[in-house]
Write an enzyme that holds these catalytic residues in place. Structure first.
Site, PDB file in Angstrom:
ATOM      1  N   GLU A  43      12.017  16.213  37.520  1.00  0.00           N
ATOM      2  CA  GLU A  43      10.968  16.540  36.564  1.00  0.00           C
ATOM      3  C   GLU A  43       9.972  17.512  37.167  1.00  0.00           C
ATOM      4  O   GLU A  43       9.728  17.505  38.377  1.00  0.00           O
ATOM      5  CB  GLU A  43      10.194  15.282  36.120  1.00  0.00           C
ATOM      6  N   THR A  44       9.434  18.339  36.281  1.00  0.00           N
ATOM      7  CA  THR A  44       8.265  19.144  36.602  1.00  0.00           C
ATOM      8  C   THR A  44       7.174  18.752  35.619  1.00  0.00           C
ATOM      9  O   THR A  44       7.412  18.682  34.418  1.00  0.00           O
ATOM     10  CB  THR A  44       8.564  20.645  36.502  1.00  0.00           C
TER      11      THR A  44
END
Length: 269
Positions: free
Chosen positions: A44-45
């Site tokens: 994830e970002t």
């Protein structure tokens, strides 16, 4: 635009689950967010921007995998709270406005960060045809984790089975919206954890997630009922590994852990 890579649910670099974190003035269009997340190429970002004072939340927060936006992410929320604290952008308790409602991150007395997340609703289901073959182990119990997670929670025989799983990720994709949480009771609780898990999310572009905070909103109620305790520690037995402390509070689950910034740089594009 500053970009940081933070290892979450660990107190040392190169362990736990890495997340990209970007603090913005406002969210650009979704296509740009998705392209940045693909470039970062971690599970994830997180993208966050400050909200006006006086509202229900302090920061808006969104999470993207390399393939899609997700509704809930624990490790990237922990990573964002860590960046806010270490950069001086926000002190103390922080409230995030997200697709899963307002999520709160608070500093722990031991230097950890405590996340207040919704507890996943668990519904027993019959094992889907082919899931045992796709996972590579026979399920003891299978539960649906509700729409926010979109996973199947699968208990298997023992810790050794969890650690030895080599699933067919393409086949797993047919059995849930996001993926499979495989779990078992700890072989030896004296090692400091009560249960183990591994998480496989092929439908969002993540074959195996290193440490999944959101999955523990399902693991906490499942194991709290079986072990008779509200406070537990889960070990996610991925190659990077990480521990998540959980406290079940009815419809809410507290997740706590530490984080370490390992890279800080400038996004030029």
């Amino acid at each position: 635009m500053r970009i940081r890579i933070v290892d979450a649910f660990t107190d040392r670099p190169f362990a736990g689950n890495p997340a990209g974190v970007l603090l913005l003035d406002a969210f650009p269009d979704d296509d740009r967010l998705q392209k940045i997340a693909l470039e970062v190429n971690h599970a994830e970002t997180a993208f966050a921007h400050r909200l006006p004072e006086g509202g229900d939340a302090d920061w808006a927060l969104r999470w993207f995998t390399p393939a899609t936006e997700v509704a809930l992410c624990g490790h990237a929320t922990l990573a964002t709270a860590h960046v806010l604290r270490t950069s001086g952008a926000h002190e103390g308790r922080v409230r995030f406005a997200t697709r899963s409602g307002v999520l709160v991150a608070s500093p722990g007395e031991d230097g950890s960060i405590i996340l207040d997340f919704p507890t996943a609703p668990l519904t027993p289901v019959e094992p889907p045809a082919g899931v045992a073959e796709a996972l590579g182990a026979k399920p003891r119990t299978v539960l649906d984790t509700g729409p926010d997670l979109g996973d199947l929670l699968v208990e298997v025989a023992d810790e050794r089975t969890v650690r030895g799983l080599t699933p067919d990720h393409k086949a797993l994709a047919a059995h849930s919206e996001r993926g499979i949480i495989a779990t078992a009771r700890a072989e030896d609780p004296a090692r400091g954890y009560d249960y183990v898990s591994r998480c496989f999310f092929p439908n969002v572009g993540i074959d195996e997630d290193p440490v999944t905070g959101s999955a523990h909103t399902a693991l906490a109620p499942y194991w709290s009922e079986r072990l008779g305790r509200q406070d537990l520690t889960g070990l996610q037995a991925s190659p990077r590994s990480g521990r998540v402390r959980t406290e079940l509070r009815g419809e809410r689950t507290l997740l706590s852990g530490r984080a370490v910034t390992v890279i800080e740089g400038e996004l030029l594009a």
